[in-house]
Design an enzyme around this catalytic site. Structure first.
Site, mmCIF file in Angstrom:
data_model
loop_
_atom_site.group_PDB
_atom_site.id
_atom_site.type_symbol
_atom_site.label_atom_id
_atom_site.label_comp_id
_atom_site.label_asym_id
_atom_site.label_seq_id
_atom_site.Cartn_x
_atom_site.Cartn_y
_atom_site.Cartn_z
ATOM 1 N N GLU A 231 0.862 -1.191 0.000
ATOM 2 C CA GLU A 231 0.000 0.000 0.000
ATOM 3 C C GLU A 231 0.889 1.227 0.000
ATOM 4 O O GLU A 231 2.084 1.132 0.255
ATOM 5 C CB GLU A 231 -0.830 0.088 1.294
ATOM 6 C CG GLU A 231 -1.706 -1.064 1.638
ATOM 7 C CD GLU A 231 -2.154 -0.913 3.097
ATOM 8 O OE1 GLU A 231 -2.885 0.039 3.385
ATOM 9 O OE2 GLU A 231 -1.744 -1.723 3.928
ATOM 10 N N LYS A 233 2.435 4.408 1.790
ATOM 11 C CA LYS A 233 2.669 4.828 3.176
ATOM 12 C C LYS A 233 2.174 6.257 3.296
ATOM 13 O O LYS A 233 2.807 7.189 2.815
ATOM 14 C CB LYS A 233 4.139 4.738 3.564
ATOM 15 C CG LYS A 233 4.299 5.143 5.012
ATOM 16 C CD LYS A 233 5.669 5.060 5.548
ATOM 17 C CE LYS A 233 5.675 5.436 7.037
ATOM 18 N NZ LYS A 233 4.657 6.369 7.476
#
Lengths: 532, 332
Positions: A231, A233
């Site tokens: 994902e 950050k």
């Protein structure tokens, strides 16, 4: 309070975790529940609300010691800790500590809280009376309570461990009971250490957070790409949404209740079924991307945001984990399953609560390429989470990695220095750095960390010998020393004279090889900040 | 005209053509005491208090041309009349009184006002201009009585005996180590182990008749000796070296005036700090200025700015004198 002052002194003199743990357990075994409750609460980082401003405490020290205010300020700059300065300066009206008023920690907290009912002059007089009557160690701890957090080098985890050992409970259980806004009282402490079955679950409280480590190896060493979820950050505030039967609560990672600050999130959370805990990130958000962190900061600072602020700094919660659903604890399940449930749960959630998207790149090379675009996406890099991992409290290496973008760097000139605090007291460790703007040096960043101890001492000597001018504790130094600074981002800012603000500046190294004239120019940063 | 001025080699008295504690070789050096940043080799002639001659020979070599003078004895150098007076800093430490052109100047060197069983007590000397050290020149520095600190050291030693671990106490090898041994001798008679750098200096104090605890060099101990429950004195420079490895699980203490401030101790990673200094504290500095009757005060060492401002606000003409003396925190 004698016992608590001794505990504080024991922490203060030991760097060994085992010694701190032993001291905590000794103290827990001897303390009554009321004192233990307050001790635990304060050691875990809580602070009492302020009854005297720092300036009033300094005034008090000046009057007690018969010194002018400026000299107390000099002492404060040298000692680097207000409580310690006042403790060292105030005279002892009753130098025999055996005659000092004997009271437990909880009694002292009550006395301090009661101070709020009298006017400020009386407060100062009462506090001065206390300080002058107490022995050195209790005096110091009392002043620490009056000035804020104890900050004694004990982690919350260690406090939890000591309580767990004291009570014969698993540490995770104690951590859970302490999470959220645990409120100290004898009854609350008894409940904290009570055997497992009597503890009632409190559905308003967050779950201890799982923390990531920085990736310090080539990403390929993590093995198969397929075993990992990737994902962005996010550069926001880590938070949990707790949706209980009675309402919805928002908690930051510091176990701070964010109630009221983010009404749009709380409202959206109440639309979810009860018995849910979401882990994710709070972000200032507009359209399809995040706004700079400074925008979010404005919201954090405002307990009850008005309509203007709500419109200027809209926020969104991006969820990346589901820790509880239908009041069932999901933390032992693999992330893969939690994520699937999370996606189903949020399928028709209002837009204020969204899903942190999964990055679909097929291999590590693809992810590496995505990471290079992080800055353009307004994020700090990537997160990598092992798909078959359970959700474990604290920072445990191996399951969650932060794969941050390499920082931006500039070579800047040291222009001001100020003495540090705590263990850096008496050394000049707060530095201000400047870049060239035409032929002038314009301050752009303050940095406190990045040098090793030997360098700090050397630089301190140099600063003392090359001070051009002093403004109280601040020294202007000859613009000679160049340092390479790293930072995470640059923004335009009307609040800074340079017109820009840098995020997370720190020192990478001392550029002995570089003359000040060759330091970077402000245009370099302006170009990165962009936006005209 | 100034009787004493700051030159590239250090404090210089033109009327007497001599330097005080010069940091370069000079024709004539008057030394205040034997610490390394005050007593440097290479000068053609040294004058110092007789009590400190042995220590100076250990520092400068047995052949160094050192002349001893009794405290209070007046002698002439050029057109200056000079005498040395006890400074109470370490054995043989002296203040330098200089009289010339109808003026009296006193250079205190390092000094303290607190009692110390290892050396003659500080003697206040009247003067027109006082050149004083100002190492601990802030009001946060007020020393506890040395007897109380000695009790704290003993309590820590006893705790280490109970925990069966060595107690390693770092302190400056000259002055502080001997003062600790003398203060502790009033409380116990247990032997203490010494780092090699201290043995000769402790012997010199013993020969001068200073009563101290019995001592043994660590190097005499057989390999693998267990130092559990023993007190070991070591210079601060020994901390963190392989020499320390033999004291497994030791508790590490440090005796110094800097230990008054927690940050100083925590930064260095000592377990325990003992506030024991051979320098004047804030009240000691003010008392000395007062006792001297000086109309002008020059402060050297340390960060003297606050001290100077405070004196000026009290109506005393004062200024800071920049110097190259090492700010060696271990020696304080």
């Amino acid at each position: 309070m004698r016992a608590f002052a001794e505990l504080y002194a024991a922490f203060d003199r030991s760097t060994a975790t085992s010694a701190k743990l032993a001291a905590l357990r000794r103290w827990l075994a001897a303390a009554d529940s009321g004192d233990a409750a307050w001790g635990v609460h304060l050691l875990a980082g809580a602070r009492l609300s302020r009854v005297l401003a720092p300036a009033q405490l300094k005034r008090l020290a000046a009057e007690s010691a018969g010194l002018p205010d400026w000299l107390v300020d000099e002492c404060h700059a040298h000692v680097g800790d207000l409580a310690e300065t006042v403790a060292l300066l105030a005279v002892a009206a009753n130098p025999d500590p055996d005659h000092a008023p004997a009271a437990g920690l909880a009694d002292w907290v009550r006395r301090i809280v009661r101070l709020r009912t009298v006017d400020e002059h009386q407060r100062a007089a009462i506090v001065r009376g206390w300080i002058e009557a107490l022995g050195p160690s209790e005096r110091f701890v009392l002043l620490k309570l009056l000035t804020g957090a104890l900050r004694v080098g004990v982690s919350r985890g260690l406090v939890v461990r000591a309580i767990a050992e004291h009570a014969g409970l698993p540490p995770a259980r104690v951590a859970e009971r302490l999470a959220g806004d645990w409120s100290p009282s004898a009854a609350a402490f008894d409940a904290l250490v009570a055997p497992d079955e009597t503890a009632a679950a409190d559905t308003a409280r967050p779950v201890p957070f799982c923390l990531a480590s920085g990736l310090d190896q080539p990403v390929e060493a993590l093995g198969e790409r397929d075993a990992w979820l990737a994902e962005w950050k996010w550069d926001g505030i880590r938070a949990q949404i707790v949706r209980g039967t009675a309402g919805a609560w928002l908690w930051s990672r510091g176990d701070e209740a964010l109630d009221g600050r983010f009404p749009e999130i709380e409202q959206a959370a109440r639309a979810m079924p009860p018995g849910v805990v979401l882990d994710g990130e709070l972000l200032a958000w507009r359209g399809d991307g995040p706004l700079p962190f400074a925008r979010l900061q404005r919201r954090v600072n405002r307990r009850r945001p008005g309509a203007t602020l709500l419109a200027e700094c809209p926020v969104r919660f991006l969820a990346y984990d589901l820790l509880r659903e239908h009041d069932r604890d999901l933390r032992a399940q693999p992330l893969r399953d939690r994520r699937a449930r999370l996606e189903r749960l949020l399928a028709d959630a209002p837009p204020a609560i969204g899903l942190s998207p999964i990055l679909a790149a097929e291999d590590w090379a693809g992810l590496r390429a995505l990471r290079e675009t992080a800055r353009a996406h307004g994020v700090e890099g990537l997160m990598l989470k092992r798909l078959d991992s359970s959700y474990r409290p604290g920072r445990r290496r191996g399951d969650w990695w932060k794969w941050k973008l390499d920082p931006l760097t500039v070579d800047a000139v040291l222009v001001y220095a100020q003495a540090g605090r705590g263990r850096r007291a008496g050394l000049h460790t707060d530095y201000t750095f400047a870049l060239w703007d035409r032929d002038a040096l314009l301050p752009v960043a303050k940095a406190y960390s990045g040098l090793d101890d030997a360098e700090i001492v050397r630089l301190d000597r140099w600063i003392r010998a090359h001070t051009v001018e002093r403004f109280g504790p601040v020294r202007r130094v000859e613009p000679v020393q160049v340092f390479e600074l790293a930072f995470e981002g640059v923004q335009r800012s009307s609040r800074h004279r340079s017109g820009i603000a840098v995020r997370f500046p720190r020192i990478l190294r001392w550029r002995h090889d570089k003359p000040a004239a060759e330091a970077d120019r402000l245009e370099t940063l302006r170009a990165i900040a962009g936006g005209g | 005209m100034a009787l004493i001025e700051m030159t590239a080699a250090g404090l210089y008295c033109r009327a007497g053509d001599f330097h005080i504690d010069p940091w370069r070789p000079v024709p004539c050096a008057v030394l205040t005491h034997a610490h390394a940043d005050h007593a440097r080799a290479g000068s053609a002639r040294y004058i110092a208090a007789s009590e400190g001659l042995e220590l100076l020979r250990l520092r400068l070599g047995s052949l160094a041309p050192i002349e001893g003078r009794a405290y209070g004895e007046r002698f002439d150098l050029g057109s200056a009349r000079v005498s040395l007076h006890p400074a109470g800093h370490i054995l043989g430490s002296a203040q330098v009184r200089i009289e010339a052109d109808g003026e009296v100047w006193v250079v205190t060197g390092d000094y303290k006002r607190d009692p110390d069983p290892t050396c003659a007590p500080f003697e206040p000397v009247r003067c027109d201009v006082l050149v004083t050290e100002a190492t601990f020149a802030l009001p946060v520095y007020r020393w506890p009585p040395a007897e109380r600190v000695a009790l704290e050291v003993l309590a820590w030693w006893d705790a280490c005996v109970r925990e069966r671990i060595p107690a390693v106490l770092c302190c400056y090898a000259l002055g502080k180590a001997q003062r600790l041994l003398a203060e502790l001798a009033r409380l116990t008679d247990r032997p203490v182990h010494l780092h090699g750098a201290m043995a000769a200096l402790v012997d010199a104090y013993r020969q001068a008749g200073v009563p101290m605890l019995p001592t043994r060099p660590v190097s005499d101990a057989p390999r693998g000796r267990d130092f559990a429950g023993e007190l070991i004195l070591a210079p601060p420079s020994a901390a963190g070296t392989p020499w320390m490895r033999r004291f497994r699980d030791a508790s590490l203490g440090f005796a110094s005036g800097w230990m008054q401030v927690r940050g100083h101790r925590r930064r260095r990673g000592y377990d325990l700090g003992f506030v024991l200094s051979d320098h004047a504290d804030w009240p000691g500095l003010l008392a000395t200025v007062h006792d001297s009757g000086a109309r002008r005060v020059l402060a050297m060492h340390g960060d003297a700015d606050a001290f100077v401002r405070h004196l000026r606000e009290s109506g005393i003409d004062a200024a800071a004198l920049r110097s190259d003396f090492a700010r060696d925190e271990g020696s304080a």
